[in-house]
Design a protein around this motif. Structure first.
Motif, PDB file in Angstrom:
ATOM      1  N   SER A 128      -4.211  -2.647  -6.732  1.00  0.00           N
ATOM      2  CA  SER A 128      -3.299  -1.496  -6.776  1.00  0.00           C
ATOM      3  C   SER A 128      -3.467  -0.565  -5.581  1.00  0.00           C
ATOM      4  O   SER A 128      -2.706   0.385  -5.427  1.00  0.00           O
ATOM      5  CB  SER A 128      -3.512  -0.703  -8.070  1.00  0.00           C
ATOM      6  OG  SER A 128      -4.828  -0.165  -8.116  1.00  0.00           O
ATOM      7  N   ASN A 217      -1.704   5.477  -5.576  1.00  0.00           N
ATOM      8  CA  ASN A 217      -1.889   4.082  -5.186  1.00  0.00           C
ATOM      9  C   ASN A 217      -0.590   3.538  -4.603  1.00  0.00           C
ATOM     10  O   ASN A 217       0.296   4.321  -4.221  1.00  0.00           O
ATOM     11  CB  ASN A 217      -2.373   3.238  -6.369  1.00  0.00           C
ATOM     12  CG  ASN A 217      -1.458   3.368  -7.588  1.00  0.00           C
ATOM     13  OD1 ASN A 217      -0.251   3.592  -7.449  1.00  0.00           O
ATOM     14  ND2 ASN A 217      -2.019   3.222  -8.781  1.00  0.00           N
ATOM     15  N   ARG A 218      -0.462   2.230  -4.560  1.00  0.00           N
ATOM     16  CA  ARG A 218       0.715   1.616  -3.934  1.00  0.00           C
ATOM     17  C   ARG A 218       2.004   1.964  -4.673  1.00  0.00           C
ATOM     18  O   ARG A 218       3.110   1.776  -4.122  1.00  0.00           O
ATOM     19  CB  ARG A 218       0.534   0.107  -3.873  1.00  0.00           C
ATOM     20  CG  ARG A 218       0.467  -0.565  -5.224  1.00  0.00           C
ATOM     21  CD  ARG A 218       0.035  -2.018  -5.105  1.00  0.00           C
ATOM     22  NE  ARG A 218       0.920  -2.757  -4.224  1.00  0.00           N
ATOM     23  CZ  ARG A 218       0.645  -3.981  -3.756  1.00  0.00           C
ATOM     24  NH1 ARG A 218      -0.485  -4.568  -4.087  1.00  0.00           N
ATOM     25  NH2 ARG A 218       1.501  -4.596  -2.972  1.00  0.00           N
ATOM     26  N   GLU A 219       1.905   2.460  -5.905  1.00  0.00           N
ATOM     27  CA  GLU A 219       3.097   2.846  -6.663  1.00  0.00           C
ATOM     28  C   GLU A 219       3.633   4.201  -6.235  1.00  0.00           C
ATOM     29  O   GLU A 219       4.761   4.558  -6.559  1.00  0.00           O
ATOM     30  CB  GLU A 219       2.777   2.869  -8.161  1.00  0.00           C
ATOM     31  CG  GLU A 219       2.317   1.534  -8.726  1.00  0.00           C
ATOM     32  CD  GLU A 219       3.381   0.468  -8.606  1.00  0.00           C
ATOM     33  OE1 GLU A 219       4.568   0.817  -8.715  1.00  0.00           O
ATOM     34  OE2 GLU A 219       3.019  -0.707  -8.393  1.00  0.00           O
TER      35      GLU A 219
END
Length: 328
Positions: A128, A217-219
């Protein structure tokens, strides 16, 4: 000796193979990400793109970059953009911008000139990609309206850094610092007509902690839930303004809390407060009374109350509070 030479050759060939496979994988994944971004309305154009840095780094080099997000009215252009990562530590990225770039947001367009501009981002080695820490440094920053030499903002140094707060997965420390700040002359002439204060601001510094609704995170970045201002400082000549306190989310989704305000040599800054609309000319007597608490007439200390979307200096309304929270 022969066995040692064979071993070294095997290591070199193996590492070279790892780099070649890694660089090809990285390039193909990035190009796939660019295509996916295009499907989401992000238009990225460039004249050249590739991965370099054999054998110890993965450097992505992009030339003549033109990034457009039409739905947001955003466009960024740069002749060169480079990111670098050590091949054995790919979760630590370093980005380097060119000395000249341009940015458009809606009807606002500006050229960005710097002597040096670089950022680093360190993620945790997890699928993530949780953010561990980051920083950006720009030296001799100058913003001008696109295609002109007029000044919008100048600073000798801009420094922005974040890091995960100790013992809190969803909290990050944030530090923002600008030094030797120069504003457009028409603004300084308006708010500082008698030049009581110097042309340049010495420093603006914000040391804070952000409590978020989830991990970064990547979200993406989750909504802000609380803001701890350890110290907000503005130094302008002999005037020093500091602010600290905590703001949280009220039931209506607006900021609430109390901040401690301290202004050294506040009379030198009073006219600036008046011309910017923060205070009214008739408040000077009432503000003078606030200096009697510590016996120093040159230092003003007072609470700032933030409630119902407004900021109050004691009983005096200063205006709407900034929209720093989101209920989503």
């Amino acid at each position: 000796m022969r066995a040692l030479i064979i071993f070294i050759l095997c290591v070199f060939i193996g590492w070279g193979g790892y780099w070649i496979v890694g660089s090809m994988t990285l390039e193909s994944q990035l190009k796939a990400a660019f295509e996916e971004a295009g499907d989401q309305g992000i238009d990225l154009q460039y004249s050249e793109f590739g991965v370099q840095g054999f054998p110890n780094r993965f450097d992505t080099v992009m030339r003549d970059v033109d990034l457009k997000i039409p739905a947001e009215g955003v466009e960024w252009q740069a002749p060169l953009f480079v990111t670098a990562a050590l091949s054995y530590k790919p979760w630590h990225l370093i980005a380097t911008w060119p000395q000249e770039q341009s940015l458009r947001i809606g009807n606002f367009s500006a050229d960005i000139l710097t002597e040096e501009m670089q950022a680093s981002v360190v993620f945790e080695p997890d699928v993530s990609l949780p953010l561990d820490r980051s920083q950006l440094v720009a030296k001799n920053l100058r913003l001008t309206p696109a295609g002109t030499s007029d000044l919008l903002l100048a600073a000798s140094e801009v420094f922005i850094a974040t890091r995960q707060a100790d013992g809190a997965n969803n909290a990050h420390d944030l530090l923002i610092s600008l030094k030797q700040i120069l504003l457009p002359q028409e603004i300084t002439d308006q708010i500082n007509p008698d030049q009581i204060l110097p042309v340049r601001l010495n420093e603006i510094r914000i040391d804070s902690n952000l409590e978020l609704a989830g991990p970064v995170n990547r979200e993406g970045i989750p909504p802000l839930r609380a803001l701890d201002l350890r110290e907000v400082k503005l130094a302008w000549g002999d005037v020093n303004i500091t602010l600290n306190g905590r703001l949280t989310l009220d039931p209506a989704g607006q900021a609430q809390g109390q901040l401690a305000l301290k202004i050294e040599n506040w009379r030198d800054a009073f006219q600036v407060f008046v011309t910017t609309g923060l205070v009214q000319p008739g408040w000077e007597g009432a503000l003078t009374a606030l200096t009697l608490s510590d016996g120093n007439p040159d230092t003003l200390e007072a609470p700032l109350n933030v409630q119902s979307g407004q900021i109050f200096l004691g009983p005096f309304p200063l205006g709407p509070a900034p929209l720093i929270f989101s209920r989503s």
